[in-house]
Design an enzyme around this catalytic site. Structure first.
Site, PDB file in Angstrom:
ATOM      1  N   ARG A 179       0.835  -1.254  -0.028  1.00  0.00           N
ATOM      2  CA  ARG A 179       0.100   0.072  -0.128  1.00  0.00           C
ATOM      3  C   ARG A 179       0.988   1.371   0.080  1.00  0.00           C
ATOM      4  O   ARG A 179       1.811   1.275   0.653  1.00  0.00           O
ATOM      5  CB  ARG A 179      -0.953   0.082   1.310  1.00  0.00           C
ATOM      6  CG  ARG A 179      -2.065  -0.943   1.008  1.00  0.00           C
ATOM      7  CD  ARG A 179      -3.025  -1.012   2.335  1.00  0.00           C
ATOM      8  NE  ARG A 179      -3.019   0.110   3.061  1.00  0.00           N
ATOM      9  CZ  ARG A 179      -3.790   0.113   4.063  1.00  0.00           C
ATOM     10  NH1 ARG A 179      -4.668  -0.729   4.487  1.00  0.00           N
ATOM     11  NH2 ARG A 179      -4.014   1.444   4.717  1.00  0.00           N
ATOM     12  N   ARG A 224      -1.294   8.308  10.632  1.00  0.00           N
ATOM     13  CA  ARG A 224      -2.666   7.646  10.574  1.00  0.00           C
ATOM     14  C   ARG A 224      -2.693   7.344  12.210  1.00  0.00           C
ATOM     15  O   ARG A 224      -3.891   7.156  12.571  1.00  0.00           O
ATOM     16  CB  ARG A 224      -2.435   6.518   9.589  1.00  0.00           C
ATOM     17  CG  ARG A 224      -2.572   6.675   8.342  1.00  0.00           C
ATOM     18  CD  ARG A 224      -1.989   5.477   7.294  1.00  0.00           C
ATOM     19  NE  ARG A 224      -2.772   4.164   7.770  1.00  0.00           N
ATOM     20  CZ  ARG A 224      -2.159   3.160   7.163  1.00  0.00           C
ATOM     21  NH1 ARG A 224      -0.897   3.024   6.518  1.00  0.00           N
ATOM     22  NH2 ARG A 224      -2.846   2.019   7.294  1.00  0.00           N
TER      23      ARG A 224
HETATM   24  P1  AMP Z   1      -7.241   1.842   6.250  1.00  0.00           P
HETATM   25  O1  AMP Z   1      -7.231   0.453   5.084  1.00  0.00           O
HETATM   26  O2  AMP Z   1      -8.443   1.466   7.212  1.00  0.00           O
HETATM   27  O3  AMP Z   1      -6.064   1.491   7.127  1.00  0.00           O
HETATM   28  O4  AMP Z   1      -7.824   2.747   5.594  1.00  0.00           O
HETATM   29  C1  AMP Z   1      -6.754   3.503   4.588  1.00  0.00           C
HETATM   30  C2  AMP Z   1      -6.991   4.846   4.666  1.00  0.00           C
HETATM   31  O5  AMP Z   1      -8.382   5.216   4.199  1.00  0.00           O
HETATM   32  C3  AMP Z   1      -7.182   5.896   5.746  1.00  0.00           C
HETATM   33  O6  AMP Z   1      -5.836   6.194   6.149  1.00  0.00           O
HETATM   34  C4  AMP Z   1      -7.990   6.863   5.538  1.00  0.00           C
HETATM   35  O7  AMP Z   1      -7.342   7.884   4.673  1.00  0.00           O
HETATM   36  C5  AMP Z   1      -9.138   6.241   4.654  1.00  0.00           C
HETATM   37  N1  AMP Z   1     -10.171   5.752   5.498  1.00  0.00           N
HETATM   38  C6  AMP Z   1     -10.475   4.332   5.457  1.00  0.00           C
HETATM   39  N2  AMP Z   1     -11.766   4.123   6.275  1.00  0.00           N
HETATM   40  C7  AMP Z   1     -11.907   5.505   6.837  1.00  0.00           C
HETATM   41  C8  AMP Z   1     -12.903   6.167   7.435  1.00  0.00           C
HETATM   42  N3  AMP Z   1     -13.868   5.236   8.424  1.00  0.00           N
HETATM   43  N4  AMP Z   1     -13.184   7.536   7.623  1.00  0.00           N
HETATM   44  C9  AMP Z   1     -12.253   8.389   7.141  1.00  0.00           C
HETATM   45  N5  AMP Z   1     -11.112   7.702   6.404  1.00  0.00           N
HETATM   46  C10 AMP Z   1     -11.145   6.398   5.996  1.00  0.00           C
END
Ligand code: AMP
Length: 219
Positions: free
Chosen positions: A161, A172
């Protein structure tokens, strides 16, 4: 059954969600996966989200809540949902209540994966997946058995990623601490939070989650 897996990036939410999918036929609703698919497809949502995600910041509440509503509508009403990476803010938590109520669903459990943040940076920056089936690997903890070749499907393509680099991971984590951790008390007040040690061996984490949600492995 509808459950939320809550924890900072790299806590193992995705891995554990996949196991619950396999064991109980539940559906994983990962807003991160939905947003990555939108970025890849170049949809208007994807175009809006791409730069925000690359910085490790949060995409707008409206966008992610709309995605969750659409996904729930697309699945059968008898199928349980595992929310992975959603909700991430108080506004999203309130939206989820409305979204579930409007569909006759209720939230049964919130599983908090408790982890050591310093160890997470190593976990995240080393992770990669098979480009074909999405199986997860790690530079240090889980290399494919034959270096460079995916174990089962034989694929030699892997991907990482773009937001799994140290600087973005730190942002994050900060977003998690500032905006996501504060939603825990909402669920604690409802008595539906279970804490699970996310640093334990993966199978133990799965067993602890299954015991918290009152399910037994059926395979
Ligand atoms: P993740 O795969 O859950 O680590 O998400 C990757 C990125 O997607 C995050 O760092 C945010 O930029 C965005 N993202 C994912 N889920 C959310 C959410 N529920 N609210 C806001 N941004 C999100």
């Amino acid at each position: 059954m509808n459950i939320i897996l809550l924890g900072p990036p790299g806590a193992g939410k995705g891995t554990q969600a996949q196991r619950l999918v396999e064991h109980y036929g539940m559906r994983q609703l990962s807003t991160g996966d939905m947003l990555r698919a939108a970025v890849k497809a170049g949809t208007p949502v994807g175009l809006q989200a791409k730069a925000v995600m690359e910085r490790g910041e949060l995409v707008s509440d409206e966008i992610v809540s709309a995605l969750i509503g659409e996904e729930l509508d697309a699945m059968g009403s008898g199928v349980g949902a595992i929310f992975d990476g959603y909700p991430r803010t108080e506004a999203q938590s309130a939206s989820l209540d409305d979204i579930l109520a409007a569909r006759g669903r209720k939230l049964d459990h919130v599983i908090e994966l408790v982890v050591d943040e310093d160890a997470l940076v190593e976990r995240i920056t080393g992770r990669f997946t098979c480009a074909q089936c999405g199986k997860g690997y790690h530079d240090k903890f889980e290399q494919p058995r034959q270096v460079g070749v995916r174990d089962k499907c034989g694929s030699t393509e892997f991907k990482r990623r773009p937001d799994d680099n140290e600087a973005t991971v730190r942002t994050r984590m900060a977003e998690y601490r500032a905006k996501t951790a504060p939603i825990l008390p909402i669920y604690e007040a409802r008595g539906i939070v279970a804490r699970v040690d996310g640093m334990a061996e993966m199978d133990h984490v799965t067993a602890a989650i299954e015991s918290a949600i009152g399910q037994k492995v059926t395979h």
